[in-house]
Design a protein around this motif. Structure first.
Motif, short mmCIF file in Angstrom:
data_model
loop_
_atom_site.label_atom_id
_atom_site.label_comp_id
_atom_site.label_asym_id
_atom_site.label_seq_id
_atom_site.Cartn_x
_atom_site.Cartn_y
_atom_site.Cartn_z
N SER A 27 0.84 -1.20 0.00
CA SER A 27 0.00 0.00 0.00
C SER A 27 0.88 1.25 0.00
N THR A 28 1.44 1.53 -1.16
CA THR A 28 2.37 2.64 -1.27
C THR A 28 1.69 3.95 -1.60
N LEU A 29 0.45 3.86 -2.10
CA LEU A 29 -0.11 5.02 -2.74
C LEU A 29 -0.39 6.19 -1.82
N ASN A 30 -0.52 5.98 -0.53
CA ASN A 30 -0.72 7.10 0.38
C ASN A 30 0.47 7.27 1.32
N LYS A 31 1.58 6.65 0.98
CA LYS A 31 2.77 6.76 1.81
C LYS A 31 3.96 7.31 1.02
N TYR A 32 3.94 7.10 -0.28
CA TYR A 32 5.09 7.43 -1.10
C TYR A 32 4.74 8.49 -2.14
N PHE A 33 5.75 9.11 -2.64
CA PHE A 33 5.63 9.87 -3.88
C PHE A 33 5.72 8.86 -5.01
N MET A 34 4.72 8.84 -5.87
CA MET A 34 4.69 7.91 -6.99
C MET A 34 4.76 8.70 -8.29
N ASP A 52 1.73 12.98 -5.05
CA ASP A 52 2.28 12.95 -3.69
C ASP A 52 1.39 12.10 -2.79
N PRO A 53 1.82 11.83 -1.55
CA PRO A 53 1.03 10.96 -0.67
C PRO A 53 -0.39 11.47 -0.40
N ASP A 54 -0.62 12.77 -0.61
CA ASP A 54 -1.96 13.33 -0.41
C ASP A 54 -2.82 13.26 -1.67
N GLY A 55 -2.27 12.69 -2.72
CA GLY A 55 -3.03 12.53 -3.95
C GLY A 55 -2.97 13.68 -4.92
N ARG A 56 -2.16 14.69 -4.62
CA ARG A 56 -2.01 15.81 -5.55
C ARG A 56 -1.06 15.42 -6.67
N THR A 57 -1.42 15.84 -7.86
CA THR A 57 -0.66 15.43 -9.05
C THR A 57 -0.03 16.64 -9.73
N ILE A 58 1.20 16.48 -10.13
CA ILE A 58 1.91 17.50 -10.90
C ILE A 58 2.37 16.87 -12.20
N TYR A 59 2.17 17.58 -13.29
CA TYR A 59 2.56 17.09 -14.61
C TYR A 59 3.70 17.93 -15.16
N ALA A 60 4.55 17.27 -15.92
CA ALA A 60 5.53 18.02 -16.71
C ALA A 60 4.78 18.84 -17.74
N ASP A 61 5.40 19.92 -18.18
CA ASP A 61 4.74 20.81 -19.12
C ASP A 61 4.24 20.07 -20.36
N PHE A 62 5.05 19.17 -20.89
CA PHE A 62 4.67 18.49 -22.12
C PHE A 62 3.51 17.52 -21.90
N ALA A 63 3.27 17.15 -20.63
CA ALA A 63 2.28 16.12 -20.35
C ALA A 63 0.88 16.68 -20.06
N ARG A 64 0.81 17.97 -19.81
CA ARG A 64 -0.50 18.54 -19.47
C ARG A 64 -1.45 18.46 -20.65
N GLY A 65 -2.65 17.95 -20.37
CA GLY A 65 -3.67 17.89 -21.40
C GLY A 65 -3.78 16.55 -22.10
N ARG A 66 -2.68 15.80 -22.25
CA ARG A 66 -2.72 14.52 -22.95
C ARG A 66 -2.49 13.34 -22.04
N PHE A 67 -1.90 13.59 -20.87
CA PHE A 67 -1.58 12.53 -19.94
C PHE A 67 -2.46 12.67 -18.71
N ALA A 68 -2.91 11.54 -18.17
CA ALA A 68 -3.72 11.56 -16.96
C ALA A 68 -3.23 10.46 -16.02
#
Length: 126
Positions: A27-34, A52-68
């Protein structure tokens, strides 16, 4: 020790879509940065997105809009949906885990991650 196994790669034509998955060993998803990274032939490994462990997501610039980036806590699985694939998206895609990252600028730095999967190949033809 965190074990990560990616799947879902393949060969697609430009404009197509793929869903990559990363099965984790615990159960890494709420303990680790993935995170998802990719490495194209002859290029350095680059960050795609991090959760991040709180579920917030950051995308690289090239990934915004096409990657989820999504997660399924019950199945201990991460997913990366990629739409409108282009030949420049051709790369080996890796998922990775880290216990601690203190600086925002390190979130998409591969050196911040200690645990890696073996990668899954994505090939996009024009």
């Amino acid at each position: 020790q965190v074990n990560l196994v990616e799947s879902g790669g393949g060969s697609v034509q430009s404009g197509g879509s793929l869903k990559l998955s990363c099965q984790t060993s615990e159960s890494t998803l709420n303990k680790y940065f993935m995170a998802w990274f990719r490495q194209a032939p002859g290029k350095e490994r680059e960050g795609v997105a991090v959760m991040d462990p709180d579920g917030r997501t950051i995308y690289a610039d090239f990934a915004r809009g096409r990657f989820a980036f999504s997660q399924d806590y019950a199945k201990k699985t991460l997913s990366l949906d990629i739409n409108s694939l282009q030949p420049e998206d051709t790369a080996v895609y890796f998922c990775a885990a880290s216990t601690t990252i203190t600086r925002r600028l390190d979130l998409l730095n591969p050196r911040s991650y200690a645990y890696w999967g073996q990668g899954t190949q994505v090939t996009v033809s024009s």
